[in-house]
Design a protein around this motif. Structure first.
Motif, PDB file in Angstrom:
ATOM      1  N   LEU A 185     -31.164   1.377 -27.019  1.00  0.00           N
ATOM      2  CA  LEU A 185     -30.838  -0.050 -27.063  1.00  0.00           C
ATOM      3  C   LEU A 185     -30.724  -0.536 -28.503  1.00  0.00           C
ATOM      4  CD1 LEU A 185     -33.132  -1.394 -24.192  1.00  0.00           C
ATOM      5  CD2 LEU A 185     -30.633  -1.406 -24.199  1.00  0.00           C
ATOM      6  N   LEU A 186     -31.613  -0.045 -29.373  1.00  0.00           N
ATOM      7  CA  LEU A 186     -31.519  -0.407 -30.794  1.00  0.00           C
ATOM      8  C   LEU A 186     -30.167   0.021 -31.369  1.00  0.00           C
ATOM      9  CD1 LEU A 186     -34.190  -0.011 -33.571  1.00  0.00           C
ATOM     10  CD2 LEU A 186     -31.908   0.913 -33.915  1.00  0.00           C
ATOM     11  N   LEU A 187     -29.767   1.253 -31.079  1.00  0.00           N
ATOM     12  CA  LEU A 187     -28.493   1.748 -31.595  1.00  0.00           C
ATOM     13  C   LEU A 187     -27.334   0.924 -31.049  1.00  0.00           C
ATOM     14  CD1 LEU A 187     -26.956   3.852 -33.246  1.00  0.00           C
ATOM     15  CD2 LEU A 187     -26.959   5.325 -31.219  1.00  0.00           C
ATOM     16  N   SER A 188     -27.385   0.591 -29.774  1.00  0.00           N
ATOM     17  CA  SER A 188     -26.339  -0.239 -29.189  1.00  0.00           C
ATOM     18  C   SER A 188     -26.282  -1.602 -29.871  1.00  0.00           C
ATOM     19  CB  SER A 188     -26.602  -0.421 -27.691  1.00  0.00           C
ATOM     20  OG  SER A 188     -25.700  -1.360 -27.128  1.00  0.00           O
ATOM     21  N   ASN A 189     -27.442  -2.202 -30.065  1.00  0.00           N
ATOM     22  CA  ASN A 189     -27.491  -3.533 -30.686  1.00  0.00           C
ATOM     23  C   ASN A 189     -26.989  -3.506 -32.118  1.00  0.00           C
ATOM     24  OD1 ASN A 189     -28.566  -6.340 -30.017  1.00  0.00           O
ATOM     25  ND2 ASN A 189     -29.465  -5.973 -32.037  1.00  0.00           N
ATOM     26  N   LEU A 190     -27.179  -2.391 -32.801  1.00  0.00           N
ATOM     27  CA  LEU A 190     -26.695  -2.253 -34.170  1.00  0.00           C
ATOM     28  C   LEU A 190     -25.191  -2.508 -34.248  1.00  0.00           C
ATOM     29  CD1 LEU A 190     -27.746   0.482 -36.671  1.00  0.00           C
ATOM     30  CD2 LEU A 190     -25.337  -0.027 -36.377  1.00  0.00           C
ATOM     31  N   PHE A 191     -24.451  -2.077 -33.232  1.00  0.00           N
ATOM     32  CA  PHE A 191     -23.003  -2.306 -33.247  1.00  0.00           C
ATOM     33  C   PHE A 191     -22.664  -3.778 -33.059  1.00  0.00           C
ATOM     34  CE2 PHE A 191     -22.982   2.262 -32.643  1.00  0.00           C
ATOM     35  CZ  PHE A 191     -21.921   2.641 -33.459  1.00  0.00           C
ATOM     36  N   TRP A 192     -23.491  -4.508 -32.311  1.00  0.00           N
ATOM     37  CA  TRP A 192     -23.276  -5.960 -32.206  1.00  0.00           C
ATOM     38  C   TRP A 192     -23.490  -6.611 -33.570  1.00  0.00           C
ATOM     39  CZ3 TRP A 192     -27.165 -10.072 -30.313  1.00  0.00           C
ATOM     40  CH2 TRP A 192     -26.529 -11.311 -30.196  1.00  0.00           C
ATOM     41  N   VAL A 193     -24.535  -6.192 -34.275  1.00  0.00           N
ATOM     42  CA  VAL A 193     -24.782  -6.739 -35.607  1.00  0.00           C
ATOM     43  C   VAL A 193     -23.615  -6.417 -36.547  1.00  0.00           C
ATOM     44  CG1 VAL A 193     -26.363  -6.824 -37.565  1.00  0.00           C
ATOM     45  CG2 VAL A 193     -27.271  -6.531 -35.257  1.00  0.00           C
ATOM     46  N   LEU A 194     -23.102  -5.194 -36.465  1.00  0.00           N
ATOM     47  CA  LEU A 194     -21.931  -4.845 -37.278  1.00  0.00           C
ATOM     48  C   LEU A 194     -20.761  -5.776 -36.983  1.00  0.00           C
ATOM     49  CD1 LEU A 194     -21.918  -0.937 -37.166  1.00  0.00           C
ATOM     50  CD2 LEU A 194     -22.225  -2.364 -39.200  1.00  0.00           C
ATOM     51  N   ALA A 195     -20.586  -6.137 -35.708  1.00  0.00           N
ATOM     52  CA  ALA A 195     -19.483  -7.025 -35.330  1.00  0.00           C
ATOM     53  C   ALA A 195     -19.669  -8.411 -35.939  1.00  0.00           C
ATOM     54  CB  ALA A 195     -19.379  -7.123 -33.807  1.00  0.00           C
ATOM     55  N   TYR A 196     -20.826  -9.045 -35.673  1.00  0.00           N
ATOM     56  CA  TYR A 196     -20.949 -10.433 -36.124  1.00  0.00           C
ATOM     57  C   TYR A 196     -21.196 -10.543 -37.622  1.00  0.00           C
ATOM     58  CZ  TYR A 196     -26.169 -10.201 -35.417  1.00  0.00           C
ATOM     59  OH  TYR A 196     -27.515  -9.899 -35.450  1.00  0.00           O
ATOM     60  N   ASP A 197     -21.830  -9.547 -38.231  1.00  0.00           N
ATOM     61  CA  ASP A 197     -22.044  -9.682 -39.667  1.00  0.00           C
ATOM     62  C   ASP A 197     -20.793  -9.307 -40.466  1.00  0.00           C
ATOM     63  OD1 ASP A 197     -24.189 -10.666 -41.338  1.00  0.00           O
ATOM     64  OD2 ASP A 197     -24.055  -8.756 -42.374  1.00  0.00           O
ATOM     65  N   THR A 198     -19.895  -8.544 -39.867  1.00  0.00           N
ATOM     66  CA  THR A 198     -18.593  -8.345 -40.508  1.00  0.00           C
ATOM     67  C   THR A 198     -17.799  -9.643 -40.468  1.00  0.00           C
ATOM     68  OG1 THR A 198     -18.567  -5.981 -39.979  1.00  0.00           O
ATOM     69  CG2 THR A 198     -16.447  -7.018 -40.476  1.00  0.00           C
ATOM     70  N   GLU A 199     -17.874 -10.368 -39.360  1.00  0.00           N
ATOM     71  CA  GLU A 199     -17.254 -11.702 -39.310  1.00  0.00           C
ATOM     72  C   GLU A 199     -17.826 -12.594 -40.414  1.00  0.00           C
ATOM     73  OE1 GLU A 199     -16.359 -12.032 -34.487  1.00  0.00           O
ATOM     74  OE2 GLU A 199     -18.200 -12.893 -35.318  1.00  0.00           O
ATOM     75  N   TYR A 200     -19.132 -12.527 -40.579  1.00  0.00           N
ATOM     76  CA  TYR A 200     -19.804 -13.309 -41.628  1.00  0.00           C
ATOM     77  C   TYR A 200     -19.314 -12.885 -43.010  1.00  0.00           C
ATOM     78  CZ  TYR A 200     -23.930 -15.698 -43.653  1.00  0.00           C
ATOM     79  OH  TYR A 200     -24.775 -16.529 -44.335  1.00  0.00           O
ATOM     80  N   ALA A 201     -19.183 -11.570 -43.217  1.00  0.00           N
ATOM     81  CA  ALA A 201     -18.722 -11.064 -44.511  1.00  0.00           C
ATOM     82  C   ALA A 201     -17.268 -11.433 -44.783  1.00  0.00           C
ATOM     83  CB  ALA A 201     -18.888  -9.543 -44.558  1.00  0.00           C
ATOM     84  N   MET A 202     -16.482 -11.596 -43.735  1.00  0.00           N
ATOM     85  CA  MET A 202     -15.093 -11.990 -43.910  1.00  0.00           C
ATOM     86  C   MET A 202     -14.973 -13.391 -44.505  1.00  0.00           C
ATOM     87  SD  MET A 202     -13.600 -10.351 -40.352  1.00  0.00           S
ATOM     88  CE  MET A 202     -11.917 -10.997 -40.484  1.00  0.00           C
ATOM     89  N   VAL A 203     -15.986 -14.219 -44.269  1.00  0.00           N
ATOM     90  CA  VAL A 203     -15.986 -15.571 -44.839  1.00  0.00           C
ATOM     91  C   VAL A 203     -16.014 -15.513 -46.365  1.00  0.00           C
ATOM     92  CG1 VAL A 203     -17.229 -17.774 -44.940  1.00  0.00           C
ATOM     93  CG2 VAL A 203     -17.201 -16.449 -42.799  1.00  0.00           C
ATOM     94  N   ASP A 204     -16.796 -14.588 -46.904  1.00  0.00           N
ATOM     95  CA  ASP A 204     -17.036 -14.528 -48.351  1.00  0.00           C
ATOM     96  C   ASP A 204     -16.239 -13.432 -49.049  1.00  0.00           C
ATOM     97  OD1 ASP A 204     -18.944 -16.530 -47.983  1.00  0.00           O
ATOM     98  OD2 ASP A 204     -20.563 -15.091 -47.702  1.00  0.00           O
ATOM     99  N   ARG A 205     -15.295 -12.808 -48.357  1.00  0.00           N
ATOM    100  CA  ARG A 205     -14.649 -11.627 -48.920  1.00  0.00           C
ATOM    101  C   ARG A 205     -14.043 -11.887 -50.303  1.00  0.00           C
ATOM    102  NH1 ARG A 205     -11.481  -8.024 -45.264  1.00  0.00           N
ATOM    103  NH2 ARG A 205     -10.938  -9.998 -44.280  1.00  0.00           N
ATOM    104  N   ASP A 206     -13.299 -12.988 -50.468  1.00  0.00           N
ATOM    105  CA  ASP A 206     -12.642 -13.256 -51.759  1.00  0.00           C
ATOM    106  C   ASP A 206     -13.666 -13.393 -52.878  1.00  0.00           C
ATOM    107  OD1 ASP A 206     -10.242 -13.162 -50.446  1.00  0.00           O
ATOM    108  OD2 ASP A 206     -10.014 -15.340 -50.286  1.00  0.00           O
ATOM    109  N   ASP A 207     -14.764 -14.107 -52.590  1.00  0.00           N
ATOM    110  CA  ASP A 207     -15.812 -14.280 -53.609  1.00  0.00           C
ATOM    111  C   ASP A 207     -16.508 -12.955 -53.895  1.00  0.00           C
ATOM    112  OD1 ASP A 207     -15.388 -17.071 -53.849  1.00  0.00           O
ATOM    113  OD2 ASP A 207     -16.623 -17.427 -52.076  1.00  0.00           O
ATOM    114  N   ASP A 208     -16.784 -12.177 -52.854  1.00  0.00           N
ATOM    115  CA  ASP A 208     -17.482 -10.898 -53.026  1.00  0.00           C
ATOM    116  C   ASP A 208     -16.649  -9.909 -53.840  1.00  0.00           C
ATOM    117  OD1 ASP A 208     -19.641 -11.845 -51.609  1.00  0.00           O
ATOM    118  OD2 ASP A 208     -19.019 -10.957 -49.702  1.00  0.00           O
TER     119      ASP A 208
END
Length: 303
Positions: A185-208
């Protein structure tokens, strides 16, 4: 003509800003998979004591994590549009004071953990170490969101340990208290975090890109949207498969279906890669976690 003078924010207001008190999405993302694991481990309602420990502990540790993150990233954050006005970054809150707030919150969370059992206490040290390591991961790994995925999923094995653990203080007792499907379940949930935190990272991509830090949005490049969709698919399919293997049934699958039905909407929000759409997608991710938890809790209650 008189000019109105704006008084500086109070210390309490600065502390609440530091821990993102007005932005509950962060702790909700932590909470729903943890509660799902708690219900699965207990084969139903786990009792008010454990519910209170994990709900309050989740809020406290996410808040402490915000303080550590803001201290670690204060030099980066001043160059990022979304984070430039955080209290540590803008100098309204000194670094030692921010760390003291984070430490105090973590200590209260640890006091809650002490009311459970030794295996859960031992796992809490690992959880703390991962939470502290995450802010520095973006300096050395190309997809630090994977480290966050472990940190944001660690409530799952802790929930199993709290339900199934005994009084033995050995590492072997931890292994006995956390069955293989908890780690799955932890491994499965890790992929959900990858999904939503990539969305989060897309917000700041130009600045990053300007300041030279690494994120999954930068590493994935033009494949970012497709990768986010793939991460959602892996998470939902694997989570459903694990639940079915544990005997969960129709209500559980209904919750998974409601969660899956939200994914195409996320695609519409992020496909143009606009800051506002990506940030909205991130903020509303907790409804996916809620759907999975609601399906799990209903299935166990009505079987």
């Amino acid at each position: 003509m008189s000019t109105a003078v704006t008084s500086p924010p109070s210390r309490l207001a600065l502390y609440l800003d530091l821990i993102r008190w007005d932005r509950p999405a962060g702790w909700l993302l932590l909470l729903w998979p943890t509660l799902s694991a708690l219900w699965i481990a207990a084969d139903g309602f786990p009792g008010w004591h454990l519910v209170a420990v994990f709900v309050l502990g989740t809020i406290l540790m996410r808040s402490a994590g915000c303080a550590v993150n803001d201290v670690a990233d204060r030099e980066f954050d001043r160059h990022v549009e979304r984070t430039a006005h955080r209290p540590v970054t803008r100098g309204a809150l000194p670094v030692p004071e921010a760390l003291a707030v984070g430490a105090a919150l973590a200590l209260v969370a640890f006091a809650l953990v002490l009311s459970t059992n030794p295996p859960t206490v031992l796992l809490s040290f690992a959880a703390l170490a991962i939470a502290i390591a995450y802010p520095y991961a973006k300096r050395v790994v190309s997809m630090p969101q994977a480290v966050l995925g472990v940190a944001f999923s660690f409530g799952i094995p802790m929930a199993f340990a709290a339900v199934l653990g005994g009084s033995d203080r050995s590492l072997a007792a931890v292994a006995d208290a956390v069955p293989p499907h908890a780690w799955a379940l932890l491994l499965s949930n890790l992929f959900w975090v990858l999904a939503y935190d990539t969305e989060y990272a897309m917000v700041d991509r130009d600045d990053d890109l300007k300041i030279g830090i690494q994120t999954s949005a930068i590493t994935l490049g033009r494949h970012d949207v497709a990768a986010v969709m793939a991460f959602y698919a892996i998470h939902l399919v694997s989570w459903a498969a694990i639940g079915l293997s544990l005997g969960l049934g129709a209500w559980f699958l209904a919750g998974a279906a409601v969660a899956a039905a939200q994914v195409p909407w996320h695609w519409t929000l992020i496909r143009a890669r606009r800051r506002d759409g990506c940030f909205k997608a991130f903020r509303l991710n907790h409804w996916i976690g809620f759907a999975l938890f609601a399906g799990t809790a209903l299935d166990l209650a009505l079987r």
